[in-house]
Motif scaffolding. Structure first.
Motif, PDB file in Angstrom:
ATOM      1  N   ASN A  56      38.262  34.003  12.929  1.00 21.81           N
ATOM      2  CA  ASN A  56      37.140  34.365  13.798  1.00 21.81           C
ATOM      3  C   ASN A  56      37.507  33.995  15.230  1.00 21.81           C
ATOM      4  O   ASN A  56      37.162  32.920  15.713  1.00 21.81           O
ATOM      5  N   ALA A  58      36.393  34.625  17.976  1.00 23.28           N
ATOM      6  CA  ALA A  58      35.304  34.309  18.912  1.00 23.28           C
ATOM      7  C   ALA A  58      35.133  32.797  19.045  1.00 23.28           C
ATOM      8  O   ALA A  58      34.576  32.303  20.027  1.00 23.28           O
ATOM      9  N   ARG A 312      42.131  44.902  14.058  1.00 21.32           N
ATOM     10  CA  ARG A 312      41.221  44.380  15.087  1.00 21.32           C
ATOM     11  C   ARG A 312      42.021  44.215  16.367  1.00 21.32           C
ATOM     12  O   ARG A 312      43.198  43.874  16.336  1.00 21.32           O
ATOM     13  N   ILE A 314      41.559  42.160  19.980  1.00 16.85           N
ATOM     14  CA  ILE A 314      40.755  41.245  20.800  1.00 16.85           C
ATOM     15  C   ILE A 314      40.935  41.641  22.259  1.00 16.85           C
ATOM     16  O   ILE A 314      42.043  41.624  22.793  1.00 16.85           O
ATOM     17  N   SER A 348      29.386  41.657  24.052  1.00 17.34           N
ATOM     18  CA  SER A 348      28.138  41.764  23.297  1.00 17.34           C
ATOM     19  C   SER A 348      27.772  40.408  22.723  1.00 17.34           C
ATOM     20  O   SER A 348      28.539  39.819  21.952  1.00 17.34           O
ATOM     21  N   GLY A 351      27.581  38.876  18.326  1.00 15.20           N
ATOM     22  CA  GLY A 351      28.857  38.933  17.620  1.00 15.20           C
ATOM     23  C   GLY A 351      30.021  38.420  18.447  1.00 15.20           C
ATOM     24  O   GLY A 351      31.086  38.120  17.918  1.00 15.20           O
ATOM     25  N   HIS A 353      31.715  40.188  20.563  1.00 16.43           N
ATOM     26  CA  HIS A 353      32.751  41.219  20.621  1.00 16.43           C
ATOM     27  C   HIS A 353      32.928  41.721  22.051  1.00 16.43           C
ATOM     28  O   HIS A 353      31.955  41.965  22.766  1.00 16.43           O
ATOM     29  N   ASN A 354      34.199  41.897  22.454  1.00 13.73           N
ATOM     30  CA  ASN A 354      34.524  42.433  23.769  1.00 13.73           C
ATOM     31  C   ASN A 354      34.843  43.914  23.661  1.00 13.73           C
ATOM     32  O   ASN A 354      35.416  44.373  22.671  1.00 13.73           O
ATOM     33  N   ASN A 355      34.482  44.641  24.717  1.00 12.66           N
ATOM     34  CA  ASN A 355      34.797  46.056  24.763  1.00 12.66           C
ATOM     35  C   ASN A 355      35.030  46.437  26.224  1.00 12.66           C
ATOM     36  O   ASN A 355      34.886  45.607  27.124  1.00 12.66           O
TER      37      ASN A 355
END
Length: 604
Positions: A56, A58, A312, A314, A348, A351, A353-355
């Motif tokens: 994980n 994060a 995935r 990152i 976000s 979660g 999560h990066n985008n």
């Protein structure tokens, strides 16, 4: 675990650290370290060492005690300590078992950049190599720093080092002088050398695209992986499987290859993309995870069954963050941050999560950002543009770009499609993504601006310490001679959400709050920062605001009582705070030149 600092009835808690990506440089290998238990991996960015949970990612921890840029970090085989080296030649050995990461020892084996580190399997000896002035490597006892051998014979920078993890110990090093100690071979500019975990073999990878395999005991060459060339581009990193039967290699040809050592053939080729930023500069095989690092800094989890699409990726920032804002969309909070290289990241919450936005965005430092009432992220950049990007479509568009005559420094927004861009020597008023009015030939240098939430006034702060109040009349800004005084050259400013107050930060370490309804009279001056204040943000409750400065401090102030404040010292240790934003009245987000984002829980 998050921690608390209490002061009377106020406290803060670091709730989440959203770590930076590795700092990358074209043509330079990036060393990834893995912990012996297989739970974490680590890398460096700026003055920080980042430790991430491999299952994980994060979950992250950041070590920030190096005064200079850190270049490499490696776990001791015991797992209890990490050795990290920096550009000055310092090696710091620090504890991994406690949150404080207490320093155990610090040494200076040579003067110059440390490029690689290796431990013996008993965690008692360390080898380091790099760009020394008189020598390029050293081997010493971890607890005394006493030398236990030399790495001699190289005439140029040593890029890589490794130690056989079985006795008798053997050390292998790779250099820009085309040789390793002590075997010569025809591999040019060696980027990486690594022993297999069982010690039976070692491999070398070079800038000529070749990977050679050697006997770990005799040093005799066994073969070249893939024949004449393993890759079409330089090979920057290799990493062995835990059972020593396979390895992965990362190359500038934008691929990672999985090799069967027994047959010296490639089992899988992972195609990572076609862009120059897809060059692969680092890799790590950790338990069942195969990781690679792109020139972009993105960390890829490779999928053996689908080599053209990682399991995935990152994302995030690899360069210093300069600007920040938050926005709620569909019931979820998003953190938008812009960095020195023009990259804008979308984080976000929930979660973690990066985008990012698709398409071509800013090409230079993003200086300021805000989200308007049309759900557009409004950004200004040193590329002389202001962009309006839909946060729902998440796509850059050339039609939503406004070219400025000169470089913009600051942008603010208000309802009705209004935006104010403060540029070098100019103030530009925009409406519905178009320039409608420009103030130029000014007798002062504008530094920051803010539009009143009601759209009636545009406040512009100058390098002369004055805040000029322009009346918004249709598509024009009218100078009616109104101004107020800050304590020094203005650095940032913002109206409270309800428009009741205007807060102004300045170079003289002061924040001044003006009461709008009382003809902009001074409500309070707020003192506490030890250096220039560079950013501020209002809480949604309109009763508190936060300020951040070059002193690495964040203060949360109470508008009605200048003495009631919450101080977060060393919010981003050794880096000044560059951006602030509120998720809600008890949750603050901070960014910094350390390229990380931090989420804080506050109580006051």
């Amino acid at each position: 675990m998050p921690y608390e600092i209490c002061n009377s009835m106020t406290f803060y808690r670091i709730w989440h650290v959203f770590a930076s990506l590795p700092q990358m440089e074209r043509g330079v290998a990036k060393v990834l370290g893995g912990d012996p238990k297989g739970n974490n991996f680590l890398y460096t960015n700026g003055k920080s060492v980042i430790i991430r949970n491999i299952n994980n990612p994060a979950i992250a921890d950041i070590y920030t005690e190096h005064p200079h840029q850190v270049t490499v970090a490696k776990y001791a085989p015991s797992g209890f300590y990490i050795a990290s080296g920096d550009v000055s030649g310092k090696i710091r050995i620090w504890d991994t078992t406690q949150k404080e990461h207490l320093l155990k020892y610090e040494y200076q084996p040579f003067g110059g950049k440390i490029k690689d580190i290796a431990w013996t399997e008993d965690s008692k000896r360390i080898a380091c190599v790099g760009e020394g002035r008189e020598k390029f490597g050293a081997v010493f006892l971890w607890d005394t720093g006493s030398s236990v051998g030399e790495i001699s014979g190289h005439s140029k920078v040593i890029n890589s080092v490794d130690i056989k993890q079985t006795r008798p110990y053997r050390l292998i090093s790779g250099s820009d002088d085309n040789c390793s100690r002590g075997k010569y071979w025809n591999c040019r500019f060696v980027n990486c050398v690594r022993f297999s975990p069982d010690g039976n073999r070692f491999c070398t990878a070079g800038a000529d695209g070749q990977i050679f395999l050697y006997d770990g005991k005799t040093g005799e060459k066994i073969c070249a992986l893939g024949g004449a060339k393993a890759h079409e581009g330089g090979v920057y990193a290799v990493s062995w499987s835990p059972d020593s039967s396979q390895l992965i290699s990362a190359s500038g040809d934008k691929t990672v290859k999985l090799w069967d050592v027994g047959t010296s053939t490639a089992l899988t080729t992972f195609n990572m993309g076609a862009d120059v930023m897809d060059q692969q500069l680092g890799c790590l095989w950790q338990k069942d995870h195969l990781l690679s690092v792109s020139l972009s800094g993105y960390i890829n989890y490779l999928d053996k069954s689908n080599p053209d699409r990682p399991l995935r990726t990152i994302k995030g920032h690899s360069k210093s963050i300069q600007s920040l804002t938050v926005h709620k969309n569909g019931g979820r909070s998003y953190i938008y941050s812009g960095s020195h290289d023009g990259h804008i990241n979308i984080l976000s919450l929930g979660g973690g999560h990066n985008n990012d936005f698709s398409g071509k965005g800013h090409s230079n430092l993003v200086t300021k950002m805000a989200v308007d009432d049309a759900d557009q992220l409004v950004t200004c950049s040193m590329d002389d543009t202001v962009r309006f990007t839909s946060v729902t479509k998440k796509e850059y568009s050339a039609s939503n770009l406004v070219k400025m005559d000169v470089q913009p420094k600051h942008v603010s927004v208000a309802a009705g499609g209004l935006a104010l861009a403060v540029c070098i020597g100019q103030v530009v008023f925009l409406k519905d993504k178009k320039k409608v009015f420009t103030l130029d030939s000014l007798d002062y240098e504008p530094e920051a601006g803010a539009i009143h939430p009601g759209g009636s006034t545009a406040a512009v702060g100058g390098a002369d310490g004055k805040v000029r109040l322009y009346s918004v009349q249709g598509n024009t800004l009218k100078d009616e001679g109104k101004s107020v005084e800050a304590k020094g050259p203005v650095t940032d400013m913002a109206y409270s959400k309800d428009g009741a107050y205007l807060a102004v930060t300045d170079e003289k370490k002061v924040v001044t709050v003006f009461t709008v309804a009382d003809n902009y009279s001074v409500k309070n001056d707020f003192y506490g920062h030890h250096a220039k204040v560079v950013t501020l943000a209002w809480s949604p409750d309109n009763e508190h605001f936060a300020s951040g400065g070059m002193d690495m401090m964040v203060y949360v102030w109470t508008v009605n009582d200048a003495d009631k404040r919450l101080k977060i010292p060393d919010a981003h240790r050794l880096h000044h705070v560059s951006g602030l934003a509120w998720i809600d009245e008890h949750t603050l987000v901070t960014t910094s030149h350390d390229a990380s984002v931090k989420q804080w829980t506050l109580k006051f």
